[in-house]
Design an enzyme around this catalytic site. Structure first.
Site, PDB file in Angstrom:
ATOM      1  N   TYR A   1      -9.261   0.637  -5.252  1.00 26.00           N
ATOM      2  CA  TYR A   1      -8.802  -0.741  -5.058  1.00 26.00           C
ATOM      3  C   TYR A   1      -8.738  -1.517  -6.375  1.00 26.00           C
ATOM      4  O   TYR A   1      -7.999  -2.493  -6.483  1.00 26.00           O
ATOM      5  CB  TYR A   1      -9.719  -1.472  -4.067  1.00 26.00           C
ATOM      6  CG  TYR A   1      -9.497  -1.071  -2.621  1.00 26.00           C
ATOM      7  CD1 TYR A   1      -8.820   0.083  -2.287  1.00 26.00           C
ATOM      8  CD2 TYR A   1      -9.973  -1.869  -1.585  1.00 26.00           C
ATOM      9  CE1 TYR A   1      -8.620   0.442  -0.967  1.00 26.00           C
ATOM     10  CE2 TYR A   1      -9.779  -1.513  -0.254  1.00 26.00           C
ATOM     11  CZ  TYR A   1      -9.103  -0.354   0.036  1.00 26.00           C
ATOM     12  OH  TYR A   1      -8.905   0.000   1.340  1.00 26.00           O
TER      13      TYR A   1
ATOM     14  N   CYS B   1       0.859  -1.196   0.000  1.00 25.85           N
ATOM     15  CA  CYS B   1       0.000   0.000   0.000  1.00 25.85           C
ATOM     16  C   CYS B   1       0.891   1.241   0.000  1.00 25.85           C
ATOM     17  O   CYS B   1       1.716   1.418   0.890  1.00 25.85           O
ATOM     18  CB  CYS B   1      -0.893  -0.017   1.239  1.00 25.85           C
ATOM     19  SG  CYS B   1      -1.713   1.561   1.548  1.00 25.85           S
TER      20      CYS B   1
ATOM     21  N   GLU C   1      -0.662   1.567   9.154  1.00 23.15           N
ATOM     22  CA  GLU C   1      -1.853   2.230   9.677  1.00 23.15           C
ATOM     23  C   GLU C   1      -1.582   2.688  11.108  1.00 23.15           C
ATOM     24  O   GLU C   1      -0.728   2.124  11.784  1.00 23.15           O
ATOM     25  CB  GLU C   1      -3.063   1.275   9.677  1.00 23.15           C
ATOM     26  CG  GLU C   1      -3.851   1.261   8.384  1.00 23.15           C
ATOM     27  CD  GLU C   1      -3.203   0.452   7.279  1.00 23.15           C
ATOM     28  OE1 GLU C   1      -2.429  -0.481   7.614  1.00 23.15           O
ATOM     29  OE2 GLU C   1      -3.437   0.733   6.093  1.00 23.15           O
TER      30      GLU C   1
ATOM     31  N   GLU D   1      -7.232  -5.721   4.378  1.00 23.17           N
ATOM     32  CA  GLU D   1      -7.686  -4.424   3.937  1.00 23.17           C
ATOM     33  C   GLU D   1      -8.594  -4.547   2.713  1.00 23.17           C
ATOM     34  O   GLU D   1      -9.514  -3.748   2.532  1.00 23.17           O
ATOM     35  CB  GLU D   1      -6.505  -3.501   3.623  1.00 23.17           C
ATOM     36  CG  GLU D   1      -6.949  -2.059   3.667  1.00 23.17           C
ATOM     37  CD  GLU D   1      -6.143  -1.143   2.814  1.00 23.17           C
ATOM     38  OE1 GLU D   1      -5.452  -1.635   1.910  1.00 23.17           O
ATOM     39  OE2 GLU D   1      -6.222   0.061   3.041  1.00 23.17           O
TER      40      GLU D   1
ATOM     41  N   CYS E   1      -4.923  -0.356  -7.182  1.00 20.65           N
ATOM     42  CA  CYS E   1      -3.775  -0.705  -6.321  1.00 20.65           C
ATOM     43  C   CYS E   1      -3.672  -2.196  -6.050  1.00 20.65           C
ATOM     44  O   CYS E   1      -2.604  -2.779  -6.123  1.00 20.65           O
ATOM     45  CB  CYS E   1      -3.817   0.086  -5.019  1.00 20.65           C
ATOM     46  SG  CYS E   1      -4.954  -0.548  -3.773  1.00 20.65           S
TER      47      CYS E   1
ATOM     48  N   THR F   1      -4.252   5.055   7.285  1.00 20.94           N
ATOM     49  CA  THR F   1      -3.235   4.643   6.309  1.00 20.94           C
ATOM     50  C   THR F   1      -2.243   5.773   6.042  1.00 20.94           C
ATOM     51  O   THR F   1      -2.640   6.868   5.657  1.00 20.94           O
ATOM     52  CB  THR F   1      -3.930   4.234   4.994  1.00 20.94           C
ATOM     53  OG1 THR F   1      -4.797   3.133   5.264  1.00 20.94           O
ATOM     54  CG2 THR F   1      -2.930   3.842   3.933  1.00 20.94           C
TER      55      THR F   1
ATOM     56  N   CYS G   1      -3.452   7.484  -1.702  1.00 21.79           N
ATOM     57  CA  CYS G   1      -4.754   7.586  -2.385  1.00 21.79           C
ATOM     58  C   CYS G   1      -5.864   8.092  -1.478  1.00 21.79           C
ATOM     59  O   CYS G   1      -6.843   8.670  -1.958  1.00 21.79           O
ATOM     60  CB  CYS G   1      -5.166   6.240  -2.940  1.00 21.79           C
ATOM     61  SG  CYS G   1      -3.804   5.202  -3.435  1.00 21.79           S
TER      62      CYS G   1
ATOM     63  N   HIS H   1     -12.801   5.555  -3.100  1.00 24.02           N
ATOM     64  CA  HIS H   1     -11.801   4.616  -2.576  1.00 24.02           C
ATOM     65  C   HIS H   1     -12.107   3.180  -3.012  1.00 24.02           C
ATOM     66  O   HIS H   1     -11.199   2.361  -3.138  1.00 24.02           O
ATOM     67  CB  HIS H   1     -11.687   4.733  -1.056  1.00 24.02           C
ATOM     68  CG  HIS H   1     -10.296   4.400  -0.581  1.00 24.02           C
ATOM     69  ND1 HIS H   1      -9.166   5.015  -1.059  1.00 24.02           N
ATOM     70  CD2 HIS H   1      -9.849   3.472   0.306  1.00 24.02           C
ATOM     71  CE1 HIS H   1      -8.099   4.497  -0.488  1.00 24.02           C
ATOM     72  NE2 HIS H   1      -8.482   3.543   0.343  1.00 24.02           N
TER      73      HIS H   1
HETATM   74 FE1  SF4 Z   1      -3.309   1.893  -0.026  1.00 25.25          FE
HETATM   75 FE2  SF4 Z   1      -4.705   0.974  -2.103  1.00 25.25          FE
HETATM   76 FE3  SF4 Z   1      -5.869   2.589  -0.301  1.00 25.25          FE
HETATM   77 FE4  SF4 Z   1      -4.003   3.478  -2.043  1.00 25.25          FE
HETATM   78  S1  SF4 Z   1      -6.054   2.666  -2.531  1.00 25.25           S
HETATM   79  S2  SF4 Z   1      -4.143   3.952   0.122  1.00 25.25           S
HETATM   80  S3  SF4 Z   1      -2.628   1.746  -2.115  1.00 25.25           S
HETATM   81  S4  SF4 Z   1      -5.074   0.513   0.031  1.00 25.25           S
HETATM   82 FE    FE Z   2      -7.351   1.628   2.083  1.00 24.43          FE
END
Ligand code: SF4
Ligand code: FE
Length: 484
Positions: A297, A100, A258, A448, A300, A191, A104, A293
């Site tokens: 995902y 991660c 986190e 996560e 990422c 995060t 983001c 968000h």
């Molecule tokens: Fe982390 Fe993915 Fe959330 Fe970006 S979108 S902060 S990489 S978990």
């Molecule tokens: Fe997240």
């Protein structure tokens, strides 16, 4: 300086006096701490890639506020291509960090707060949107990392914020002053907090008229008086403290983190407040942030999935199993699942639309479908990777044994796979799979994927709300010639 280099970013963090606790101790120097540093390197990758001309279109954008070139992580999305490029950027960053990269949440918060403040102002004649635009220019001009802080501890889940036995279980305003407010509470699962310059706080649920003191959105620097963080444990985290640890880490350079972040009577000046008591808009902010968000995902996790699929294929090569048809088929299945997730991320972006404020919002139904699949497929991809890797991934001796002059030769001899590959490389690839599926990166890739951006049930509620089942019933009745 609209684009910082990796080095400038790291130096800018050194100037902050953020209070971080880990294993009961206040950390003097978070930037160089062996447990924290890999997570910093992951964020630094978002700066490094933005400097690479090859990725200019994906990693940078033109600001709608200043007309300048900025890091896309600080961008307010202006069209569906921006939304698509966001997902591509996240896949790229996942591929380069296998973890991660944390930046983001701030980007998704920017876009949710941007459009929601516009609509609050229209309803109430407030000036939150102008304040927020000024804040965004500051963020973009300084290329900052902003921790988007949404999740409150929430206490008794059956009670609203104002009905909790401890009112601090949702972050709230405890005092209103002429020049701002004093807030108290905490945000959990934060995060990338330790690698951030700023915090952008949002409410965590829809709220009613009794919850006005809890309906608050604002930003503060991470080292504001009264703010401190407690660093979250990850499985295998203390391996990073072992002397010369490398092979056993699986991914020695990158990680995520986190925190539980406490706000102990923190002053927020008026110009940094973006929602203050307009409780009916809390739900809009939450829903928009969660939508963005859930789209994220689809980028990422797919990038990390690419690394995991590659690692499983390399493990099969090193085991001498790469020609077996069932191994080939498992790799195809992993690719199919991973690309399905990517398709969802791209689809909800293509179907995005303009908000009243002019920025672009993803298609909410498709973003929720994306995230619902994310709660499942990474687990299946991880299961298949473990299947291909074999049991040695969790039973092999440590790096110290491997490097020991007496024991090492036995490890070398008996952990050998195909003759052309060193035992060390075989260990390295198995430790990488362990890192993503069970080790410190599993926080991001597995659990996560389940709970980040809202637990699975939250998406099911949104899917049911957005799906227009009534229209589907009408379609069926029409085809069946049912006339009512
Ligand atoms: Fe982390 Fe993915 Fe959330 Fe970006 S979108 S902060 S990489 S978990
Ligand atoms: Fe997240």
């Amino acid at each position: 300086m609209a684009l910082k280099t990796r080095e400038e970013y790291i130096e800018s963090l050194r100037l902050l006096k953020q209070r971080v606790y880990l294993f009961g101790e206040l950390i003097e120097n978070p930037v160089d701490h062996p447990i924290i540093r890999p997570s910093l390197n992951s964020v630094a990758m978002t700066y490094e890639l933005a400097q690479n001309p090859e990725y200019e279109d994906i990693m940078t954008a033109t600001s709608n506020l200043t007309g300048k070139k900025i890091n896309r992580f600080c961008h307010i999305h202006q069209n569906t291509q921006d939304l698509i490029n966001k997902v591509k950027m996240q896949r790229l960053c996942g591929q380069n960090t296998a973890s991660c990269f944390q930046r983001c949440v701030g980007m998704d918060a920017f876009n949710a707060v941007y459009s929601t403040t516009f609509e609050i102002d229209k309803a109430y004649g407030t000036d939150y949107h102008d304040r927020f635009k000024k804040y965004m220019i500051f963020v973009q001009e300084n290329d900052l990392v902003v921790d988007g802080a949404m999740t409150d501890p929430k206490g008794d889940r059956s009670l609203s914020p104002s009905k909790q036995s401890d009112p601090d279980l949702y972050l709230r305003v405890v005092e209103r002053r002429e020049d701002g407010v004093i807030v108290r509470g905490a945000k959990a699962h934060q995060t990338g907090m330790v690698n951030s310059h700023e915090i952008l706080v949002m409410p965590t649920i829809s709220m009613g008229p009794d919850d006005k003191d809890w309906a608050i959105s604002f930003s503060v620097p991470v080292d504001t008086e009264g703010v401190f963080s407690i660093y979250g444990r990850q499985s295998c985290d203390t391996r990073k403290l072992e002397e010369n640890a490398d092979i056993d880490l699986g991914n020695s350079n990158f990680g995520g983190h986190e925190t539980l972040t406490i706000f102990e009577d923190v002053f927020v000046p008026n110009e940094r407040i973006f929602l203050n008591g307009e409780s009916e808009f809390a739900g809009m902010m939450v829903e928009r942030f969660a939508g963005y968000h859930r789209q994220s995902y689809g980028g990422c996790k797919v990038g990390v999935g690419d690394v995991l699929i590659g690692a499983a294929a390399v493990a099969a090569d090193y085991n001498g199993a790469n020609k077996a048809s069932h191994i080939k088929d498992k790799l195809i299945e992993m690719i199919h699942l991973n690309e399905t997730l990517y398709s969802c991320g791209i689809a909800c972006s293509c179907e995005g639309s303009e908000t009243k404020s002019g920025n672009y919002q993803i298609d909410l139904l498709l973003a929720n479908v994306c995230k619902q699949n994310i709660t499942r497929y990474p687990y299946e991809i991880a299961r298949l990777a473990e299947d291909i890797a074999g049991g040695l991934m969790v039973t092999m001796p440590s790096e110290k044994d491997f490097k020991d002059p007496k024991i090492g030769p036995y490890v070398e001899k008996y952990l050998k796979g195909v003759a052309s590959v060193s035992t060390e490389n075989r260990m390295r690839i198995l430790r990488l799979i362990e890192n993503i599926t069970l080790g410190s990166a599993a926080v991001g890739y597995r659990t996560e994927s389940m709970h980040g951006a809202g637990s699975p049930q939250a998406q099911r509620i949104m899917i049911s709300r957005q799906s227009n089942l009534g229209q589907k019933k009408e379609l069926a009745k029409n085809i069946a010639n049912i006339k009512e």
